[in-house]
Write a protein that holds these residues in place. Sequence first.
Motif, PDB file in Angstrom:
ATOM      1  N   UNK A 174     -70.727 -48.655  50.431  1.00  0.00           N
ATOM      2  CA  UNK A 174     -71.960 -47.872  50.578  1.00  0.00           C
ATOM      3  C   UNK A 174     -73.065 -48.683  51.231  1.00  0.00           C
ATOM      4  N   UNK A 175     -72.995 -50.005  51.083  1.00  0.00           N
ATOM      5  CA  UNK A 175     -74.131 -50.825  51.502  1.00  0.00           C
ATOM      6  C   UNK A 175     -73.871 -51.390  52.905  1.00  0.00           C
ATOM      7  N   UNK A 176     -74.648 -50.877  53.840  1.00  0.00           N
ATOM      8  CA  UNK A 176     -74.497 -51.301  55.231  1.00  0.00           C
ATOM      9  C   UNK A 176     -74.857 -52.783  55.329  1.00  0.00           C
ATOM     10  N   UNK A 177     -74.008 -53.543  56.011  1.00  0.00           N
ATOM     11  CA  UNK A 177     -74.283 -54.972  56.185  1.00  0.00           C
ATOM     12  C   UNK A 177     -73.862 -55.805  54.987  1.00  0.00           C
ATOM     13  N   UNK A 178     -73.226 -55.184  53.969  1.00  0.00           N
ATOM     14  CA  UNK A 178     -72.802 -55.967  52.805  1.00  0.00           C
ATOM     15  C   UNK A 178     -71.693 -56.936  53.238  1.00  0.00           C
ATOM     16  N   UNK A 179     -71.440 -57.922  52.399  1.00  0.00           N
ATOM     17  CA  UNK A 179     -70.488 -58.970  52.793  1.00  0.00           C
ATOM     18  C   UNK A 179     -69.100 -58.387  53.055  1.00  0.00           C
ATOM     19  N   UNK A 180     -68.643 -57.507  52.155  1.00  0.00           N
ATOM     20  CA  UNK A 180     -67.283 -56.963  52.331  1.00  0.00           C
ATOM     21  C   UNK A 180     -67.216 -56.145  53.613  1.00  0.00           C
ATOM     22  N   UNK A 181     -68.233 -55.331  53.864  1.00  0.00           N
ATOM     23  CA  UNK A 181     -68.232 -54.507  55.083  1.00  0.00           C
ATOM     24  C   UNK A 181     -68.202 -55.407  56.314  1.00  0.00           C
ATOM     25  N   UNK A 182     -68.990 -56.472  56.275  1.00  0.00           N
ATOM     26  CA  UNK A 182     -69.064 -57.330  57.463  1.00  0.00           C
ATOM     27  C   UNK A 182     -67.761 -58.116  57.652  1.00  0.00           C
ATOM     28  N   UNK A 183     -67.202 -58.611  56.562  1.00  0.00           N
ATOM     29  CA  UNK A 183     -65.983 -59.422  56.727  1.00  0.00           C
ATOM     30  C   UNK A 183     -64.795 -58.575  57.158  1.00  0.00           C
ATOM     31  N   UNK A 184     -64.762 -57.314  56.721  1.00  0.00           N
ATOM     32  CA  UNK A 184     -63.673 -56.435  57.168  1.00  0.00           C
ATOM     33  C   UNK A 184     -63.877 -56.049  58.632  1.00  0.00           C
ATOM     34  N   UNK A 185     -65.139 -55.868  59.003  1.00  0.00           N
ATOM     35  CA  UNK A 185     -65.430 -55.551  60.405  1.00  0.00           C
ATOM     36  C   UNK A 185     -65.094 -54.120  60.783  1.00  0.00           C
ATOM     37  N   UNK A 186     -64.423 -53.376  59.924  1.00  0.00           N
ATOM     38  CA  UNK A 186     -64.141 -51.967  60.186  1.00  0.00           C
ATOM     39  C   UNK A 186     -64.061 -51.244  58.846  1.00  0.00           C
ATOM     40  N   UNK A 187     -64.243 -49.934  58.883  1.00  0.00           N
ATOM     41  CA  UNK A 187     -64.146 -49.202  57.619  1.00  0.00           C
ATOM     42  C   UNK A 187     -64.969 -47.928  57.652  1.00  0.00           C
TER      43      UNK A 187
END
Length: 607
Positions: free
Chosen positions: A374-387
Amino acid sequence: MCGIVGYTGDAPAAKLLLDGLSRLEYRGYDSAGLCLLNQDFSTVKTVGKVRNLAEKVRDCQVDGLVGIAHTRWATHGAPLEKNAHPHLDDGGRVAVVHNGIIENYMALRSRLEKRGHKFISDTDSEVIPHLIAEFYDDDPVQAVAAALRQLTGTYGVCVLFRDLPGLMIAARSGSPVIVGLGQGSNMAASDVTALITHTRNVIYLNDGELAVITPEKVELRTLANVPIEREISRITWDPDTIGKGGYEHFMIKEIFEQPEALANTIRGRVLPDDGSAKLSGLNMTPREMAMINRIVIPGCGSSLHSGLIGEYYFEDIAGIPAEVEQAAEFRYRNPIIEPNTLVLPISQSGETADTLAAVREAIHKGAVVAAISNVVGSTIARECGRGVYLHAGPEISVASTKAFTCQVAALLLMSLLFGRSRRLSGEDGREIGAEIARLPELVQSVLDEFPTIERIAKKYAAFNDFFFIGRGCLYPVALEGALKLKEVSYVHAEGYHAAELKHGPMSLLGDRVPVIALANRIPGQEKLLGNIEECLARRSPVIAVVSGEDANVAKYTSDIIRVPASSRYAAPITTVVALQIFAYCFARERKCDIDQPRNLAKSVTVE
Ligand code: M6R
């Protein structure tokens, strides 16, 4: 697992820091503190919530143009004033707030003690200012970098030096730090919610980076002192969405926001004519999707439960074998990742330490990894790079509600998309797409049932043990319903597959153990009716959630919660909303601290 915020600028810092801290309380709220810099440091600490700290700061009448602050969720050392942050070295030259865990703190502390350092807290964090002071000669950046290089574990830190007014150094490794860029002032915090009233221009630090922050400028460097260029990101969401908006608690506000949140998750993503979905953030071609032959979903808590619903969707709609992993287990059990395995971590916050560790292990093993967050720019979102981002808006209440239903909607969209790249026909796809489009309206109908659910919750408010039972895709909803109730009301609640009762748990049934039976019309409902009979035979009162006007269940109980008739794909969402309302009303009746339940925190950034 804590919240940190720091400010350097031309305005009195105390109010800004306290305001920022109050927005970070979801990360922990057992004690709090701040440190302001004038000629010297003024430090104020309290046990309890940020409002206690605000009162104490007002009484002490301290302020300054530079400061750092902290709200704590204890990991090392009880929630006492001496363990609250900021921590200072014993010479009073360096002040630090820290979020994370220093795993090698005992070795560091004993080494420092041998060199004459005196410690006053039981925390792991206190070694950081001591180490920085030890390395500090005339280059503060080098001193911070040298100290951080000694640490094993995770940290997000803000550091002040008594002799360097105006300077703040922030750094991260494993715990989020975001720098907020103002006019003549700059900030740093663990979450943008603490910055948003001050600025919308932010820089996300990556692991192993530090920011040298003064009122006029921000410079990024690696711990090896290599300068870094980073684009400024702009926060676009409305700061008003993080207020309570007239509701008594964030939890009920967020429950009632679900039609809108779901509409935001779904918007532009259903392709009604093709009977498919569009999820650009996945960045996968139909061919790449068709190649995926297994999906592994790591998550924790509610995100684990939404993953379990996703497992049903992927297998039923797309015909792809899926399995859900408690994220904390993932990296320790040497998971089998083949070239065509898709790893799909789910995390509302995108910061949960166990889920992040699973992401890193999956990347290491060469999986295709896409995040649902849900959180744009969160660590998991950034490390996955897609989603897939949920766009549910900020979720402040510790108990997840709207993020959960939006996760389930995102999983349904994904299953539709993957299904259409494989066995799902256009006609079936169009039907599922239409059901997804109807989710906001279906959920609104459940919200309209609030008075009935509230009445039932009040009726049972004196009971201390509850069972939740379900079958099929409602089994994970039973788990989630039980989690919601125990989380916000502190009563004992267990979720079971209805068939499992007779294998042991049934020995606990009786007239003081109500059973909440998820009896919607989905495949397997007839068997669940049999399970209700088994509970009644053991004198357990039954509360039933049913679809529409279904009269079958009325002969067993008068405590009936009606959710609108829907397909089995929408049923987990409508049903869980009813259980969220039940948990909320029950906890309110028992006068619990609903938004910040004891012992919990919103974002669990420790293993
Ligand atoms: O941010 P995440 O989704 O990764 O958080 C995972 C869990 O900590 C979270 O779902 C927790 O179980 C909630 N408090 C449940 O309401």
